[in-house]
Scaffold this motif. Structure first.
Motif, short mmCIF file in Angstrom:
data_model
loop_
_atom_site.label_atom_id
_atom_site.label_comp_id
_atom_site.label_asym_id
_atom_site.label_seq_id
_atom_site.Cartn_x
_atom_site.Cartn_y
_atom_site.Cartn_z
N THR A 303 1.24 0.37 -20.88
CA THR A 303 2.33 0.41 -21.85
C THR A 303 3.69 0.57 -21.15
N TYR A 405 6.26 4.81 -25.28
CA TYR A 405 6.80 3.44 -25.15
C TYR A 405 8.24 3.38 -25.69
N GLU A 482 2.62 -5.52 -25.98
CA GLU A 482 2.31 -4.11 -26.24
C GLU A 482 1.46 -3.98 -27.51
#
Ligand code: M6R
Length: 609
Positions: A303, A405, A482
């Motif tokens: 990530t 993230y 992602e």
């Protein structure tokens, strides 16, 4: 990854160890065990599977005592069973050890010990440690500390260790090399843990051990020295997050809690760094350093790598300096063109990822300046980088990263702005527009969460798919990567991401009637191009879920389901679109009944290569 807890004090060690191990469950494990000193002997209990198995065994046969060590193991050397689980003991049962990390020269040490008459009872690399300590203990006339020192200097690899000895009922020894370990301070009691949440219910005062340090811990004293025996004074670190912050707060899973925490987490990253009318502040870097560099290399894994993909675009667009991004595991073996004019940005939520750390060390050895973007205060990357920028997202417990993230994205936007303001490559008016929109990021993200119910409904329609495909262009492509990772890691559904323009170069062969395609089209300037790509899959029967803002120019015939994404500046769209993808993977996995916070085969922090 494995977890360590240790206790020395006046309470029941077993209870405290179990409690601590429970808090570390999120790290991923396949067996657990504890050893308690009952005043006379070391008593051990180990079980494979969930912690509940260990708890049940201890209910049947309690272990009494006030000093002990505990461990949750995630198998690396040897099958995940009780025999291979920790603690491991010396042949005579005098020494017990729990270990996180890997002993790289264990084969050689094992052969040597076998020749000396030691008998091994597990397949692990760890078991060499108690035997070796016992060997040196005898050579050093029963000096526990000397025996540990002699042992750790013979070990190659990474290790965080907690050790107890039958002859020293009130002493715990902790050692750290390349694997995190902290000491918790209490009143007439002290603790050891691989991670702060393990002991947060007991204390908020901690000492952070550094690499190649040994601590001798009793209930009233902690003395730290390096491997050479030089004493070390360490300041006490006060933990600012609450135990509650490491709990679920009424949410069914940590992942959902962490998805909802993002507006607050983003605000935490921005706090004190972005004030309109002032230049952006970026901790750990000064303007002079920036003026001396001619390229930037970003390294990260998973990530964090996906956040880096967005960072590359932001930095190049605003600061107009070339940026490369590499998976840290590739960078370290690719003979990178890194020199003293390079700035290397290592991104790691945990700050302990082995590949990212190794990549950063390599960059430093090549003369680069390094900066770490991390969430964990005192983590190894934070301590080894030339500068550190903390994301302050609070502890992330779910294995699937969410708030890490978005806060990494914010950190990278701040960096891009900081660099652009320092170098003056972009007109200030343009930067001011971005700054004022970035200041609204918590609010933008909150608006994105409004679609939750719709996403939950949609997840029921698609959760039984075997494969899904994610499509996007530009920043939407980076976000799609992602989203796809999130889906596969917790729902175990195969998914792949393609840049819209790549479709007809191969992947379109995979599209058939009802294939689910998640298309992201948030960048207005690429909307027309995306529409053509979406039509290509619609024509072949795909079921298209479109993520776009309300003013999408795409015609209704281009999709089956629309998820609205709040409008923002093109550069900041990842902050607006990722929420829907995180929620979608969460609800798909929930419908399938999976263990969302602890997905199979995964660990929170990957401290081995
Ligand atoms: O702690 P790090 O950010 O260095 O971890 C990197 C990856 O292991 C991590 O992002 C992983 O991909 C997550 N499980 C993704 O949700």
């Amino acid at each position: 990854m494995c977890g360590i807890v240790g206790y020395v004090g006046e309470k029941s060690a077993a209870k405290i160890l179990l409690n601590g191990l429970e808090k570390l469950e999120y790290r991923g494990y396949d067996s657990a065990g504890i050893t308690v000193h009952n005043g006379k002997n070391l008593c051990i209990c180990k079980k494979s599977g969930r912690l509940k198995n260990l708890e049940d065994a201890l209910l049947e046969t309690p272990l009494d005592g006030k000093t002990g060590i505990g461990h949750t193991r995630w198998a690396t050397h040897g099958a995940p069973n009780a025999k291979n689980s920790h603690p491991h003991t010396s042949m005579n049962g005098k020494i017990a050890v729990v270990h996180n990390g890997i002993i790289e020269n264990y084969d050689e040490l094992r052969m040597d010990l076998i020749q000396k008459g030691y008998i091994f009872s597990s397949e692990t690399d760890t078991e060499v440690i108690p035997h070796l300590i016992n060997h040196h203990y005898r050579l050093n006339g029963g000096n526990f500390l000397c025996a540990v020192k002699a042992t750790v200097t013979a070990l190659v690899g990474s290790f965080a260790l907690a050790i107890i000895c039958e002859d020293h009922p009130e002493t715990l020894i902790a050692v750290r090399k390349d694997s995190p370990l902290i000491i918790g301070l209490g009143c007439n009691e002290n603790f050891v843990a691989s991670d702060i949440p393990a002991i947060l219910s007991e204390t908020k005062e901690v000492l952070l051990l550094d690499d190649k340090e040994i601590a001798v811990i009793t209930k009233t004293n902690v003395s730290i020295s390096d491997f050479e025996g030089n004493p070390i004074n360490r300041d006490v670190h006060h933990v600012t997050f609450t135990e509650n912050a490491a709990q679920k707060d009424g949410y069914e899973h940590f992942m959902l809690k962490e998805i909802h925490e993002q507006p607050r987490a983003i605000a935490g990253t921005l706090r004190g760094r972005l004030n309109l009318c002032e230049p952006v502040k970026f901790d750990g870097l000064d303007g002079e350093t920036l003026k001396n560099i001619n390229k930037i290399q970003i390294i990260a894994c998973g990530t964090a790598y996906h956040a880096g993909l967005v960072g590359k675009v932001a930095i190049e667009r605003l600061a107009k300096i070339p940026v490369t991004i590499d998976l840290a595991s590739e960078y370290r073996y690719n003979q990178p063109l890194t020199d003293n004019k390079t700035l290397v940005i290592a991104i790691s939520q945990s700050g302990e990822t082995a590949d990212t750390l190794a990549g950063m060390r390599l960059a430093r050895s090549l003369g680069a300046k390094t900066i770490a973007i991390t969430n964990v205060v005192g983590s190894t990357v934070s301590r080894e980088a030339d500068g550190v920028f903390y994301t302050y997202a609070g502890p992330e417990i779910s294995v699937a990263s969410t708030k890490a993230y978005t806060t990494q994205l914010v950190a990278l936007y701040l960096f891009a702005l900081f660099m652009a303001e320092t170098l003056g490559n972009t007109p200030q008016e343009e930067l001011d527009i971005i700054k004022s929109e970035l200041a609204n990021a918590p609010e933008i993200f909150s608006r994105a969460l409004v679609s939750e119910e719709k996403i939950e409904d949609l997840s029921k329609k698609i959760c039984n798919e075997r494969d899904m495909y994610y499509l996007g262009r530009g920043l939407d492509y980076a976000v799609a990567m992602e989203g796809s990772l999130k889906l596969k890691e917790i729902s175990y559904i195969h998914s792949e991401t393609y840049a819209g323009g790549e479709l007809k170069h191969g992947p379109i062969a995979l599209i058939e009637e009802n294939t689910v395609v998640i298309a992201i089209s948030c960048d207005d300037s690429l909307c027309g191009k995306m529409e053509s790509n979406i039509k290509e899959v619609v024509t072949r029967g795909a079921f298209v879920v479109l993520l776009a803002n309300d003013t999408t120019k795409l015609s209704h015939s281009s999709y089956n389901e629309l998820i609205s994404v709040p409008e923002t500046l093109p550069l900041l769209t990842p902050l607006a679109s990722i929420a829907a993808l995180q929620l979608l993977s969460y609800y798909v996995a929930k419908n399938l009944g999976y263990d969302i916070d602890k997905p199979r085969n995964l660990a929170k922090s990957v401290t081995v290569e």
